[in-house]
Design an enzyme around this catalytic site. Structure first.
Site, PDB file in Angstrom:
ATOM      1  N   ASP A 185       0.806  -1.222   0.000  1.00 39.24           N
ATOM      2  CA  ASP A 185       0.000   0.000   0.000  1.00 39.24           C
ATOM      3  C   ASP A 185       0.839   1.272   0.000  1.00 39.24           C
ATOM      4  OD1 ASP A 185      -2.268  -1.625   0.083  1.00 39.24           O
ATOM      5  OD2 ASP A 185      -2.256  -1.666   2.279  1.00 39.24           O
TER       6      ASP A 185
ATOM      7  N   LYS B 172       1.864   2.089  -5.115  1.00 36.12           N
ATOM      8  CA  LYS B 172       2.419   1.510  -6.359  1.00 36.12           C
ATOM      9  C   LYS B 172       1.514   1.811  -7.555  1.00 36.12           C
ATOM     10  CE  LYS B 172       2.338  -2.481  -4.296  1.00 36.12           C
ATOM     11  NZ  LYS B 172       2.084  -2.099  -2.899  1.00 36.12           N
TER      12      LYS B 172
ATOM     13  N   GLY C 160      -4.489  -4.351  -3.909  1.00 37.97           N
ATOM     14  CA  GLY C 160      -5.471  -3.316  -4.215  1.00 37.97           C
ATOM     15  C   GLY C 160      -4.688  -2.072  -4.569  1.00 37.97           C
ATOM     16  N   HIS C 161      -4.613  -1.776  -5.862  1.00 35.51           N
ATOM     17  CA  HIS C 161      -3.800  -0.649  -6.328  1.00 35.51           C
ATOM     18  C   HIS C 161      -4.719   0.461  -6.814  1.00 35.51           C
ATOM     19  CE1 HIS C 161      -0.201  -3.574  -7.145  1.00 35.51           C
ATOM     20  NE2 HIS C 161      -0.592  -3.549  -5.890  1.00 35.51           N
TER      21      HIS C 161
ATOM     22  N   GLN D  51       2.081  -6.039  -3.137  1.00 33.94           N
ATOM     23  CA  GLN D  51       2.509  -6.103  -1.734  1.00 33.94           C
ATOM     24  C   GLN D  51       3.805  -5.296  -1.546  1.00 33.94           C
ATOM     25  OE1 GLN D  51       1.590  -9.670  -3.052  1.00 33.94           O
ATOM     26  NE2 GLN D  51      -0.364  -8.661  -2.763  1.00 33.94           N
TER      27      GLN D  51
HETATM   28  P1  GDP Z   1      -0.729   0.302  -3.563  1.00 33.09           P
HETATM   29  O1  GDP Z   1      -1.334  -0.971  -3.096  1.00 33.09           O
HETATM   30  O2  GDP Z   1       0.734   0.383  -3.280  1.00 33.09           O
HETATM   31  O3  GDP Z   1      -1.043   0.627  -4.984  1.00 33.09           O
HETATM   32  O4  GDP Z   1      -1.399   1.458  -2.682  1.00 33.09           O
HETATM   33  P2  GDP Z   1      -2.971   1.603  -2.331  1.00 33.09           P
HETATM   34  O5  GDP Z   1      -3.679   2.076  -3.533  1.00 33.09           O
HETATM   35  O6  GDP Z   1      -3.478   0.387  -1.643  1.00 33.09           O
HETATM   36  O7  GDP Z   1      -2.919   2.709  -1.216  1.00 33.09           O
HETATM   37  C1  GDP Z   1      -2.394   3.974  -1.448  1.00 33.09           C
HETATM   38  C2  GDP Z   1      -3.506   5.017  -1.181  1.00 33.09           C
HETATM   39  O8  GDP Z   1      -2.924   6.305  -1.085  1.00 33.09           O
HETATM   40  C3  GDP Z   1      -4.513   5.119  -2.306  1.00 33.09           C
HETATM   41  O9  GDP Z   1      -5.747   5.469  -1.765  1.00 33.09           O
HETATM   42  C4  GDP Z   1      -3.969   6.253  -3.176  1.00 33.09           C
HETATM   43  O10 GDP Z   1      -4.970   6.925  -3.911  1.00 33.09           O
HETATM   44  C5  GDP Z   1      -3.391   7.156  -2.118  1.00 33.09           C
HETATM   45  N1  GDP Z   1      -2.216   7.933  -2.526  1.00 33.09           N
HETATM   46  C6  GDP Z   1      -1.210   7.603  -3.372  1.00 33.09           C
HETATM   47  N2  GDP Z   1      -0.272   8.562  -3.378  1.00 33.09           N
HETATM   48  C7  GDP Z   1      -0.696   9.515  -2.524  1.00 33.09           C
HETATM   49  C8  GDP Z   1      -0.134  10.747  -2.069  1.00 33.09           C
HETATM   50  O11 GDP Z   1       0.953  11.166  -2.440  1.00 33.09           O
HETATM   51  N3  GDP Z   1      -0.864  11.440  -1.146  1.00 33.09           N
HETATM   52  C9  GDP Z   1      -2.056  11.016  -0.683  1.00 33.09           C
HETATM   53  N4  GDP Z   1      -2.687  11.758   0.219  1.00 33.09           N
HETATM   54  N5  GDP Z   1      -2.611   9.865  -1.078  1.00 33.09           N
HETATM   55  C10 GDP Z   1      -1.921   9.122  -1.978  1.00 33.09           C
HETATM   56  P1  IMO Z   2      -0.900  -4.215  -2.221  1.00 36.66           P
HETATM   57  O1  IMO Z   2      -0.404  -4.794  -3.515  1.00 36.66           O
HETATM   58  C1  IMO Z   2      -0.940  -4.603   2.135  1.00 36.66           C
HETATM   59  C2  IMO Z   2      -0.976  -8.689   3.750  1.00 36.66           C
HETATM   60  C3  IMO Z   2      -2.244  -9.123   4.477  1.00 36.66           C
HETATM   61  C4  IMO Z   2      -1.656 -10.107   5.466  1.00 36.66           C
HETATM   62  C5  IMO Z   2      -0.544 -10.779   4.672  1.00 36.66           C
HETATM   63  C6  IMO Z   2      -0.934 -12.112   4.071  1.00 36.66           C
HETATM   64  O2  IMO Z   2      -2.184  -3.497  -2.304  1.00 36.66           O
HETATM   65  O3  IMO Z   2       0.199  -3.441  -1.560  1.00 36.66           O
HETATM   66  P2  IMO Z   2      -2.450 -12.835   2.008  1.00 36.66           P
HETATM   67  O4  IMO Z   2      -3.899 -12.600   1.737  1.00 36.66           O
HETATM   68  O5  IMO Z   2      -1.543 -12.277   0.958  1.00 36.66           O
HETATM   69  O6  IMO Z   2      -2.133 -14.265   2.318  1.00 36.66           O
HETATM   70  O7  IMO Z   2      -2.173 -12.011   3.361  1.00 36.66           O
HETATM   71  O8  IMO Z   2      -0.195  -9.866   3.627  1.00 36.66           O
HETATM   72  N1  IMO Z   2      -1.202  -8.183   2.382  1.00 36.66           N
HETATM   73  C7  IMO Z   2      -1.135  -6.883   2.041  1.00 36.66           C
HETATM   74  N2  IMO Z   2      -0.958  -5.788   2.795  1.00 36.66           N
HETATM   75  N3  IMO Z   2      -1.065  -4.487   0.806  1.00 36.66           N
HETATM   76  C8  IMO Z   2      -1.213  -5.577   0.026  1.00 36.66           C
HETATM   77  O9  IMO Z   2      -1.217  -5.531  -1.322  1.00 36.66           O
HETATM   78  C9  IMO Z   2      -1.317  -6.854   0.639  1.00 36.66           C
HETATM   79  N4  IMO Z   2      -1.488  -8.110   0.180  1.00 36.66           N
HETATM   80  C10 IMO Z   2      -1.407  -8.911   1.253  1.00 36.66           C
HETATM   81  O10 IMO Z   2      -2.877  -8.031   5.102  1.00 36.66           O
HETATM   82  O11 IMO Z   2      -1.051  -9.403   6.529  1.00 36.66           O
HETATM   83 MG    MG Z   3      -2.891  -1.652  -1.852  1.00 34.35          MG
END
Ligand code: GDP
Ligand code: IMO
Ligand code: MG
Length: 425
Positions: A13, A16, A40-41, A225
């Site tokens: 999270d 990415k 979840g991207h 991840q």
């Molecule tokens: P990922 O799994 O690495 O793609 O990240 P996620 O999408 O799960 O979580 C990142 C969250 O932060 C999302 O809701 C993005 O829209 C948000 N986000 C990304 N970059 C920024 C930033 O620079 N500032 C803020 N406030 N939110 C951001």
């Molecule tokens: P993105 O790509 C954050 C964590 C879960 C749990 C552990 C194992 O959005 O960054 P799993 O279901 O993979 O067997 O769970 O890994 N986890 C993540 N945490 N971002 C993710 O993906 C994750 N994918 C798995 O919360 O601790």
């Molecule tokens: Mg994510």
């Protein structure tokens, strides 16, 4: 030709999705090489927000090819749902653009049932998985009893394989966990419903990548991840079940390791983690709540509260080494506005000694105390900054300090979720 790699350098999270989307403009194809719909991207562009789970975040750029490599575990039902969602948002997910490796393993309903039953039955040692069946699917792959995407081309074979797997799974589900057994007929009905939709997308991804390279295209590999959730190098056993490090691109996409070039590590300006496991810089106080509230730190997919804490450069440095990260994209810097001071963990105290790399014993990371450096924070809102010079001096000093501790440049600074809220250095 050197390709572009994007990996999360913390516990996932990191942002990415946003960075992959940003960098996809000059790329021919975006490739996922591991993980599944546990990811979840998020991409925010043109006033809309998109959430990608299995489909590479490059899909929002018209004309880019998106490939799901053999190392990904694919829930075909989730894939269809995601395709439908994107189609509804006006995104083209036709088979010409979206291809799935025939060698990718399928997440079956019994994988999800087992993942959830195990987590429920664990009291203390709960991993906090996403419940998507990721671990059990990778287990079957290693045990050589997995169902692969190519098996959708032969439903009799798929039925035989599912029947074989169910003998074991149902013994566990019913006998050990007291859950209802999964019915073979129901599994097959589900698979028959999605097969016609998935089949047109099946491809030889490795050959597609080679063809793309041969015509001069640059590839981007989208990690899911983060490094510290890697099954080998992460905080085992509180990890996911795949290799998240850049080194897995070769095996997970079917490309020679010599082809990786620019390796961008995504680092959030602070640290978060979802699920259980050690987290040395975690803040279980008002500052942690502040970060969660300002950063909207709730799981993209599961809605769970993300644990929040100070930046941990011991972990980031480890990721730089493990992945050969050549540059950092620092995200969510805007979230830190309003904090009087910021702490950066530069080393750990562990059994009376100062250490610069994470200790390796099981849960040894639980026993470290972070050693902090304190820097002044800034109060200004920075979401509208258009250039490096627009950032408050304290914010620039914070970035320069992280850069020095990481040993690689911070080339991108993200100051908001939208594509436009990005500073390139
Ligand atoms: P990922 O799994 O690495 O793609 O990240 P996620 O999408 O799960 O979580 C990142 C969250 O932060 C999302 O809701 C993005 O829209 C948000 N986000 C990304 N970059 C920024 C930033 O620079 N500032 C803020 N406030 N939110 C951001
Ligand atoms: P993105 O790509 C954050 C964590 C879960 C749990 C552990 C194992 O959005 O960054 P799993 O279901 O993979 O067997 O769970 O890994 N986890 C993540 N945490 N971002 C993710 O993906 C994750 N994918 C798995 O919360 O601790
Ligand atoms: Mg994510």
């Amino acid at each position: 030709m050197s390709h572009l790699v994007v990996v999360g350098a913390q516990w996932g999270d990191e942002g990415k999705g946003k960075v992959v989307d940003l960098l996809a403009a000059d790329i021919a194809a975006v490739v996922r090489f591991h993980g599944g719909n546990n990811a979840g991207h998020t991409v925010a562009a043109g006033g809309k927000t998109y959430i990608l789970q299995l489909i590479p975040s490059g899909i929002l750029h018209p004309g880019k090819i998106c490939l799901i490599g053999n190392g990904v575990v694919v829930d075909p039902v989730a894939l269809c749902r995601e395709m439908d969602g994107l189609t509804g948002q006006g995104i083209d997910v036709s088979p010409a653009r979206l291809k799935v490796s025939r060698k990718a393993h399928l997440i079956m309903p019994y994988h999800k049932a087992l993942d959830q039953a195990r987590e429920e039955s664990r009291a203390e040692g709960r991993i906090g998985t996403t419940g998507r069946g990721i671990g059990p699917c990778y287990e079957d792959k290693a045990a050589r009893i997995g169902v692969r995407a190519c098996d959708l081309e032969d439903m009799d074979l798929l039925r035989r394989k599912a029947a074989q797997a169910l003998r074991e799974k149902n013994a566990l589900l019913a006998g050990l966990y007291g859950k209802p057994p999964v019915s073979l007929d129901e599994v097959m009905t589900g698979m028959a419903a999605v097969a016609p939709r998935v089949l047109p997308h099946l491809a030889d991804v490795s050959s597609e990548l080679a063809a793309c390279e041969a015509s001069g295209g640059v590839l981007m590999f989208e990690g899911a991840q983060g490094v510290h959730l890697d099954v080998d190098h992460g905080t085992y056993p509180f990890v996911t079940s795949s290799n998240t490090v850049a080194g897995n691109i070769a095996a997970g996409a079917g490309i020679a390791p010599s082809r990786q070039g620019r390796i961008v590590g995504i680092v959030k300006a602070y640290t978060t983690r979802v699920g259980s496991g050690p987290f040395p810089t975690e803040l279980c106080d008002a500052t942690g709540d502040f970060l969660r509230r300002r950063g909207v730190e709730f799981g993209t997919i599961t809605g769970r509260k993300r644990r929040c804490g100070w930046q941990d450069m011991v972990l980031v440095r480890e990721s730089v080494r493990l992945c050969g990260i050549t540059e950092i994209a620092l995200t969510k810097l805007d979230v830190l506005s309003g904090l009087e001071e910021l702490k950066i963990c530069t080393s750990y105290e562990y059994r009376g000694q100062s250490i610069l790399v994470p200790p390796q014993g099981e849960n040894a990371l639980e026993q470290v105390s972070p050693v902090y450096e304190t820097m002044p924070g800034w109060l200004e809102n920075i979401e509208a900054a258009a250039a490096w010079e627009d950032l408050p001096e304290a914010a620039r000093a914070y970035i320069l300090r992280l850069e020095a501790l990481a040993g690689v440049p911070v080339s991108i600074v993200s100051i908001g979720p939208d594509r436009r809220q990005t500073l390139f250095r």
